[in-house]
Design a protein around this motif. Structure first.
Motif: not given
Length: 234
Positions: A40, A74, A77, A81, A84-88, A227, A229
């Motif tokens: 993360r 943003r 994120l 790049k 596979a970055g993901r965030s709520p 994030i 990762v």
């Protein structure tokens, strides 16, 4: 919040991030810890001081961005790049400094039992349940109706030994009647009585939660972004 209380909050987050105790002590300074095993990217800003914990490749990319940019969610994120970055999304952080005397529901029927918390969660949308995180909390204050069914609940867990991490949840059919604010007020005062600083977390787009915190005199002074990762092309 006074300067001493802010110092305590910054200390708690410094320890959470695995940083020296005074890492967040100076406004305008970003403390960084490289962790190439991390899955993360973690960023927090509290009263102008910031901290970042991330793999080395992310730290290098983040160096080109301001704290304001990293706090918008943003940008991180973009930093992630290729991994596979993901965030709520960004979480706004608020803290309460003083006891509150106003309670929307006079002489409420209150339960401290986990069974009522579980019952309440079954009445609420999954996203609301996840954000409140009451199942992971303790010290619950659940407002019941005359038939002993839950209407709203709030609770907290001791976090880093000095902060009370709060959560609150209200049944959809019981909203806008003061049950949620009553439960949250009771839990907040209990945390203060235990010598802890109550901390409120709400996703930036959760307007209802942030408004409730404001009514309870929580002051928004921070932002947290996480994030997830995975290994990828740098």
């Amino acid at each position: 919040m006074d300067a001493h209380q802010i110092d305590i909050i910054r200390l708690a987050w410094s320890r959470e991030f695995g940083l020296p105790d005074r890492a967040l002590s100076e406004s305008g300074v970003r403390s960084v810890r490289v962790d190439d095993t991390a899955n993360r990217i973690l960023f927090v800003r509290i009263a102008g001081a910031a901290a970042l914990v991330a793999p080395g490749w992310a730290v290098e990319r983040a160096a080109d961005h301001t704290d304001d940019e990293l706090a918008d969610g943003r940008t991180l994120l973009t930093v992630a790049k290729g991994h596979a970055g993901r965030s709520p999304g960004p979480v706004e952080l608020g803290w309460a400094a003083d006891f509150g005397k106003d309670v929307a529901v006079e002489e409420p029927l209150v339960s401290h039992e986990s069974a009522h918390v579980i019952e309440l969660q079954g009445l609420c949308p999954p996203d609301d349940v996840a954000e409140a995180g009451l199942a992971e909390k303790r010290n619950w204050f659940t407002v019941l109706d005359e038939a002993h069914h839950p209407l709203a609940s709030a609770g907290y867990t001791e976090w880093q030994g000095i902060v009370a991490d709060m959560g609150a949840l209200t049944a959809p059919s019981a909203r806008r009647h003061g049950y949620g604010s009553t439960a949250a007020r009771l839990a907040t005062n209990d945390a203060l009585d235990a010598g802890l600083i109550p901390q409120w977390r709400a996703h930036r787009d959760n307007v209802a939660s942030r408004r409730l915190a404001t009514r309870l005199d929580y002051e928004e002074l921070g932002t947290f972004v996480s994030i997830a990762v995975a290994p990828g092309t740098v």
